[in-house]
Scaffold this motif. Structure first.
Motif, PDB file in Angstrom:
ATOM      1  N   LEU A  31      10.972  10.715  20.103  1.00  0.00           N
ATOM      2  CA  LEU A  31       9.994  10.118  19.793  1.00  0.00           C
ATOM      3  C   LEU A  31       9.837   8.784  20.584  1.00  0.00           C
ATOM      4  O   LEU A  31      10.051   8.544  19.555  1.00  0.00           O
ATOM      5  N   PRO A  32       9.116   8.555  21.770  1.00  0.00           N
ATOM      6  CA  PRO A  32       9.317   7.036  21.739  1.00  0.00           C
ATOM      7  C   PRO A  32       8.078   7.021  21.328  1.00  0.00           C
ATOM      8  O   PRO A  32       6.407   7.728  20.812  1.00  0.00           O
ATOM      9  N   VAL A  33       7.947   5.711  21.068  1.00  0.00           N
ATOM     10  CA  VAL A  33       6.777   4.883  20.556  1.00  0.00           C
ATOM     11  C   VAL A  33       6.162   3.162  21.268  1.00  0.00           C
ATOM     12  O   VAL A  33       7.054   2.718  21.507  1.00  0.00           O
ATOM     13  N   VAL A  34       4.919   3.274  20.606  1.00  0.00           N
ATOM     14  CA  VAL A  34       4.715   1.905  20.969  1.00  0.00           C
ATOM     15  C   VAL A  34       3.954   1.567  20.422  1.00  0.00           C
ATOM     16  O   VAL A  34       2.817   2.393  19.517  1.00  0.00           O
ATOM     17  N   ARG A  46       1.515   4.652  18.689  1.00  0.00           N
ATOM     18  CA  ARG A  46       1.244   5.586  19.301  1.00  0.00           C
ATOM     19  C   ARG A  46       2.326   6.464  19.893  1.00  0.00           C
ATOM     20  O   ARG A  46       2.918   4.725  19.947  1.00  0.00           O
ATOM     21  N   VAL A  47       2.537   7.577  20.659  1.00  0.00           N
ATOM     22  CA  VAL A  47       3.406   7.912  21.219  1.00  0.00           C
ATOM     23  C   VAL A  47       3.203   8.323  22.949  1.00  0.00           C
ATOM     24  O   VAL A  47       1.399   8.475  22.814  1.00  0.00           O
ATOM     25  N   PRO A  48       3.657   7.763  23.889  1.00  0.00           N
ATOM     26  CA  PRO A  48       3.176   8.501  24.648  1.00  0.00           C
ATOM     27  C   PRO A  48       3.083   9.393  24.802  1.00  0.00           C
ATOM     28  O   PRO A  48       3.949  10.523  24.425  1.00  0.00           O
ATOM     29  N   ALA A  49       1.996  10.143  25.863  1.00  0.00           N
ATOM     30  CA  ALA A  49       1.879  11.543  26.361  1.00  0.00           C
ATOM     31  C   ALA A  49       3.200  11.820  26.764  1.00  0.00           C
ATOM     32  O   ALA A  49       3.636  12.783  26.952  1.00  0.00           O
ATOM     33  N   ALA A  50       3.477  10.792  27.793  1.00  0.00           N
ATOM     34  CA  ALA A  50       4.489  12.080  28.657  1.00  0.00           C
ATOM     35  C   ALA A  50       5.507  11.996  27.556  1.00  0.00           C
ATOM     36  O   ALA A  50       6.520  12.525  28.536  1.00  0.00           O
ATOM     37  N   GLY A  51       5.915  10.679  26.296  1.00  0.00           N
ATOM     38  CA  GLY A  51       7.155  10.629  26.226  1.00  0.00           C
ATOM     39  C   GLY A  51       6.967  12.270  24.792  1.00  0.00           C
ATOM     40  O   GLY A  51       8.126  12.937  24.296  1.00  0.00           O
ATOM     41  N   LEU A  52       5.875  12.844  25.080  1.00  0.00           N
ATOM     42  CA  LEU A  52       5.529  13.829  24.083  1.00  0.00           C
ATOM     43  C   LEU A  52       6.133  15.225  24.931  1.00  0.00           C
ATOM     44  O   LEU A  52       6.958  16.598  24.247  1.00  0.00           O
ATOM     45  N   GLU A  53       5.329  15.445  26.311  1.00  0.00           N
ATOM     46  CA  GLU A  53       6.067  16.055  27.150  1.00  0.00           C
ATOM     47  C   GLU A  53       7.520  16.245  27.018  1.00  0.00           C
ATOM     48  O   GLU A  53       7.545  17.412  27.489  1.00  0.00           O
ATOM     49  N   GLU A  54       7.979  15.070  27.353  1.00  0.00           N
ATOM     50  CA  GLU A  54       9.355  14.876  27.498  1.00  0.00           C
ATOM     51  C   GLU A  54       9.746  15.608  26.068  1.00  0.00           C
ATOM     52  O   GLU A  54      11.279  16.375  26.683  1.00  0.00           O
ATOM     53  N   PHE A  55       9.536  15.411  25.119  1.00  0.00           N
ATOM     54  CA  PHE A  55      10.384  16.187  24.084  1.00  0.00           C
ATOM     55  C   PHE A  55      10.444  17.158  23.724  1.00  0.00           C
ATOM     56  O   PHE A  55      11.026  17.327  23.082  1.00  0.00           O
ATOM     57  N   ILE A  56       8.827  18.046  24.420  1.00  0.00           N
ATOM     58  CA  ILE A  56       8.571  19.010  24.217  1.00  0.00           C
ATOM     59  C   ILE A  56       9.752  19.609  25.338  1.00  0.00           C
ATOM     60  O   ILE A  56      10.194  21.121  24.625  1.00  0.00           O
ATOM     61  N   ALA A  57       9.564  19.456  26.387  1.00  0.00           N
ATOM     62  CA  ALA A  57      10.449  19.852  27.102  1.00  0.00           C
ATOM     63  C   ALA A  57      12.251  19.981  26.893  1.00  0.00           C
ATOM     64  O   ALA A  57      12.788  21.509  27.404  1.00  0.00           O
ATOM     65  N   ARG A  58      12.536  19.060  26.046  1.00  0.00           N
ATOM     66  CA  ARG A  58      13.973  18.959  25.950  1.00  0.00           C
ATOM     67  C   ARG A  58      14.181  19.830  24.443  1.00  0.00           C
ATOM     68  O   ARG A  58      15.180  20.263  24.674  1.00  0.00           O
ATOM     69  N   ARG A  59      13.065  20.363  24.122  1.00  0.00           N
ATOM     70  CA  ARG A  59      13.565  21.061  23.091  1.00  0.00           C
ATOM     71  C   ARG A  59      12.726  22.509  23.677  1.00  0.00           C
ATOM     72  O   ARG A  59      13.090  23.809  22.512  1.00  0.00           O
ATOM     73  N   LEU A  60      12.650  23.009  24.853  1.00  0.00           N
ATOM     74  CA  LEU A  60      12.072  24.154  25.213  1.00  0.00           C
ATOM     75  C   LEU A  60      13.484  25.127  24.990  1.00  0.00           C
ATOM     76  O   LEU A  60      14.706  25.358  25.964  1.00  0.00           O
ATOM     77  N   VAL A  61      13.144  26.522  24.611  1.00  0.00           N
ATOM     78  CA  VAL A  61      14.327  27.315  24.658  1.00  0.00           C
ATOM     79  C   VAL A  61      14.331  28.623  25.307  1.00  0.00           C
ATOM     80  O   VAL A  61      12.362  29.373  24.529  1.00  0.00           O
TER      81      VAL A  61
END
Length: 68
Positions: A31-34, A46-61
């Motif tokens: 997870l990226p942070v600022v 803080r975590v950028p919302a886009a970073g959270l969305e990418e994290f979820i997309a990478r872990r999508l099964v």
């Protein structure tokens, strides 16, 4: 447009995990942070919302379709 930043508790709630788990994802580089540190005190990340969305997309099964 400025990035939307999420607090650690908000990220934990979105993922339905404990805050410590979010910090483990951050430490692992998942997870990226600022860092909003303003002095020598504790950092305020803080975590950028886009970073959270990418994290979820990478872990999508995606489950395979059931056989008939």
């Amino acid at each position: 447009m400025p990035a939307h930043l999420l607090s650690i508790p908000a990220v934990a709630a979105a993922l339905d995990v404990d805050r410590r788990t979010v910090y483990r994802f951050i430490a692992a580089g998942d997870l990226p942070v600022v860092d909003l540190r303003t002095g020598t005190g504790r950092s305020r990340v803080r975590v950028p919302a886009a970073g959270l969305e990418e994290f979820i997309a990478r872990r999508l099964v995606v489950s395979p379709r059931p056989r008939r």
